[in-house]
Design an enzyme around this catalytic site. Structure first.
Site, PDB file in Angstrom:
ATOM      1  N   ASP A 177       0.737  -1.167  -0.060  1.00 39.19           N
ATOM      2  CA  ASP A 177       0.045   0.096  -0.040  1.00 39.19           C
ATOM      3  C   ASP A 177       0.826   1.223  -0.060  1.00 39.19           C
ATOM      4  OD1 ASP A 177      -2.350   1.711   0.538  1.00 39.19           O
ATOM      5  OD2 ASP A 177      -3.283  -0.181   0.862  1.00 39.19           O
ATOM      6  N   HIS A 196      -3.986   5.891   3.260  1.00 44.57           N
ATOM      7  CA  HIS A 196      -4.554   4.602   3.037  1.00 44.57           C
ATOM      8  C   HIS A 196      -3.840   3.392   3.599  1.00 44.57           C
ATOM      9  CE1 HIS A 196      -5.976   1.373   0.055  1.00 44.57           C
ATOM     10  NE2 HIS A 196      -6.905   2.410  -0.112  1.00 44.57           N
ATOM     11  N   SER A 245     -11.302  -1.190  -0.282  1.00 37.56           N
ATOM     12  CA  SER A 245     -10.004  -1.110   0.512  1.00 37.56           C
ATOM     13  C   SER A 245      -9.829  -1.362   1.933  1.00 37.56           C
ATOM     14  CB  SER A 245      -9.498   0.480   0.614  1.00 37.56           C
ATOM     15  OG  SER A 245      -8.959   0.541  -0.915  1.00 37.56           O
TER      16      SER A 245
END
Length: 750
Positions: A158, A218, A588
């Site tokens: 990520d 994220h 996600s």
């Protein structure tokens, strides 16, 4: 965001030009690769960065990433001469980094069967533990022990990691649980076997570096869901699933200002890195990916998918987000017959793009042994004002410039191949429109089926236009079927959709916010199956709307007066630094929730395969009024239902429960895996004072060939049993403690 300057540098000419892309006898070039070489020929510069490709800076030199399929006779000396770096070798699928000014020469290296230049991918952006029953699993209720991911590696591929966030420690903020970090796009010493990025193995170095990129959070949010301890959140409320696991981070996003972006080669290299580390410490691993793309064949035969399937296996599991395109009509399927030979649709652009400068890709795949033709026209209302004319499948890259009603150009590049790496005809279309007119895409054939997908990435953001009829009676709309990511189509991947676990929340300022959806239902954005070959996707769903988790303290968009602060629900200050927790939604988020559950499962059985994980998740999934009846094969909305951590572990424990072959008072214990490669895990629940536990491996005649003793304290005890040099075969293993004993048939496989 990458500036949109490249195509302004190309000479604008009227009409069309065709550039042959099969100029080499050495390798079959993908349509995406051919388009690159075509653009190089137009620009006259092999090495100039361009949209739609994945670059890295290695020691000050620009490289482009690719997958290759190689033969036994591949000329590695020629690769070395060109300065090509080889990364992951997943069987005969390799990831490579090619000097950006050597791509043309690279295509002529002997022994390479296929070349596919990489394309960018993008992120696919409390109650979760309750809806998945993970809270009961973490407490060990009626289970052989609490399940927290202990002795399992959770790998997160990520970007936007805060390496010192309190959630990355244990529940007392004492033990730091991140074991390795590889920032692929930062400079430094790369890990063994790789030529790029910076590896960090020292926790003090990780925490002093602080983060990989500050433009997103994220990775921190994803890691917190899968494995965060929840430390510094109110009463550890925002604790993740496998909160005692070890963590490995692979950062795949470059610093701002670089042409480098993240692609599928980065994911394969990241998986390889995670699994290699886990094997070095003799632990199973789950690798999580919450990124993806709508582009690709979606059939499980891309070079990425082949590499993924080669890397995964017993104790090496890969979970990925299904995608967030469940509301987007970006797909169209057409089956042609001798009397039904055409289909037309209009390509529209993501409304977030500049209306005077719009770009998109259309990826069209046909049936093996069949062909098709395309035609692109501009309409200024009723009338077609310019057209490419029919363009049939061939080994060619075509360039067109159509003139709009305002005199401005619409640039079109179509790269075609009759036999792509999966054996199918393929056309990759790039549109760069400066005109106000409608763009019609028509396809014709007399047999076979085509599937087309639209999408465009300006990393780290995906832009998804739609295929629409726009009121033209003879045109058709696209649909939202087959919108799961191409990565999800890999046969070994566990593809995760999302359901609504929390439809509203109150933020840190006391403001009540609602997503306007009902808890328990499928998240409206969750991408849908099936795959073109009829396989059901996603495999399972997890909580993904909305989840609370850790936020990077370096992402200023979550600070007061900035755009994302409304999602912050709590924050704490440690050593003068503010660490927030906030809500986010997307597959996600659902993917790491399921990845954390898989880590719990690997804690119980470290030899689970991708197929066995899928089977356990399927047969133990929650089916309720929202999912409706789910047939044995699953559905293309829910997969097999909602992931159920507790039931999965109960089911596994029941399968592993020892069956006493002798008339003795049985012990409350588990011995797994069985079969084993020579090392067992013994879990024993001792309800009395400390005792000696003896494990004896006997041949089938009862002759003792290996003995091991341990001291068992009161409560749950976990022991590693190493059978030493015992050869492979079928044995009787006797476990005894006081007056209790079990004898189990065990298989040792080496």
């Amino acid at each position: 965001m990458i500036k949109k300057v490249l195509f302004y540098l190309l000479a604008i000419v009227s009409g069309a030009s065709a550039v042959s892309a099969r100029d080499t006898k050495n390798a079959i070039l993908s349509a995406h690769t051919r388009m690159y070489l075509n653009n190089v020929a137009k620009a006259g510069n092999d090495g100039k960065p361009m949209d739609g490709y994945v670059y890295k800076m290695i020691e000050g030199r620009m490289y482009i990433s690719a997958f290759v399929k190689v033969g036994a006779d591949v000329d590695e000396a020629a690769l070395n001469t060109l300065g090509v770096y080889i990364g992951t070798r997943a069987g005969n699928i390799w990831t490579v980094q090619i000097p950006a000014d050597k791509v043309t020469a690279f295509t002529k290296v002997a022994g390479i069967a296929n070349i596919d230049l990489d394309a960018p991918i993008t992120p696919l952006l409390d109650n979760a533990k309750k809806t998945t029953r993970a809270d009961s699993a973490q407490k060990g209720i009626n289970l052989p022990m609490p399940f927290t991911g202990k002795n399992v590696v959770v790998g997160i591929i990520d970007a936007g990691f805060d390496f010192d966030h309190p959630t990355l420690y244990d529940t007392t903020h004492t033990l730091y649980r991140v074991r390795r970090v590889w920032t692929q796009k930062l400079t430094g010493t790369p890990p063994a076997g790789f030529s790029y990025g910076r590896e960090m193995t020292d926790p003090y170095v990780m925490r002093s570096v602080g983060y990989d990129t500050a433009i997103t959070t994220h990775g921190t949010h994803v890691a917190g869901i899968a494995a965060g301890s929840g430390y510094s959140s109110p009463s550890s409320k925002y604790r993740g699933m496998a909160y005692e696991s070890d963590m490995v981070f692979v950062g795949i996003m470059p610093p701002p200002g670089q042409w480098a972006v993240a692609g599928a080669t980065d994911i394969i290299d990241g998986m390889n890195y995670i699994f290699t580390y886990a094997a070095s410490v003799f632990k199973p691993a789950i690798a999580n990916l919450s990124w993806g793309s709508s582009i690709g064949p979606h059939d499980g035969h891309s070079l990425f998918s082949q590499a993924c399937d080669a890397l995964t296996g017993p104790g090496r599991i890969f979970a990925c987000s299904a995608g967030n395109c469940g509301e987007d009509s970006l797909h169209l399927r057409k089956t042609f017959t001798a009397t039904n030979t055409s289909v037309s649709t209009f390509v529209t652009f993501d409304p977030q793009l500049d209306t005077t400068d719009r770009k998109t890709w259309i990826d069209v795949w046909g049936d093996t042994g069949r062909t098709f033709c395309l035609n692109i026209k501009l309409y200024d209302g009723v009338n077609a004002i310019d057209s490419t004319g029919p363009i049939c499948i061939s080994d060619t890259v075509h360039d067109y410039v159509l003139t709009g009603s305002d005199g401005d150009p619409c640039h079109i590049t179509i790269s075609m191949t009759p036999t792509e790496y999966n054996g199918k005809p393929h056309a990759f279309v790039y549109l760069h429109s400066l005109v106000p007119d409608n763009i019609c895409l028509s396809a014709t054939a007399t047999s076979g089926t085509i599937d087309m997908w639209e999408g465009f990435l300006i990393p780290p953001t995906g832009y998804y236009g739609e295929l629409k009829k726009l009121g033209y009676a003879w045109a058709v709309d696209g649909d939202n079927r087959m919108t799961v990511s191409d990565i999800s189509s890999s046969f070994s991947a566990i593809s995760v959709g999302a359901y609504v676990s929390k439809g509203s929340f109150t933020n840190i300022g006391g403001t009540f916010l609602s997503y306007g959806v009902t808890s328990g239902r499928i998240a409206p954005f969750s991408s849908l199956g099936p795959l073109p070959d009829g396989r059901i996707k996603p495999d399972i769903t997890g909580p993904g709307m909305a989840l609370a988790s850790a936020i990077s303290s370096y992402d200023t968009s979550y600070t007061p007066l900035n755009e994302n602060y409304i999602y912050v629900i709590s924050k704490s200050t440690i050593d003068g630094r503010v660490y927030p927790y906030a809500m986010a939604a997307g597959t996600s988020m659902s993917c790491p929730a399921v990845a954390g559950i898989i880590a719990m499962m690997l804690q119980l059985n470290s030899t689970l395969t991708p197929d066995s994980v899928k089977n356990i998740l399927a047969r133990t999934a929650i089916v309720d009024a929202n999912t409706g009846t789910i047939p044995p094969a699953g559905t293309n909305t829910w997969g097999h239902g909602k992931a159920n951590a507790y039931k999965a572990l109960r089911d596994m424990a029941a399968q592993l429960t020892v069956q006493n072959t002798l008339a003795e008072d049985p012990m409350d214990c588990l011995l797994y895996p069985n079969p084993t490669n020579g090392t067992f895990t013994l879990v024993y629940n001792n309800t009395t004072m400390a005792k000696t536990v003896t494990v004896t491996v006997m041949d089938m005649t009862g002759r003792s060939i290996h003995t091991q003793t341990m001291q068992a304290a009161n409560g749950y005890n976990v022991f590693n049993i190493n059978t030493g040099d015992v050869p492979k075969g079928l044995y009787l293993t006797r476990i005894s403690c006081g007056e209790k004993a079990n004898v189990i048939k065990t298989m040792i496989e080496r």
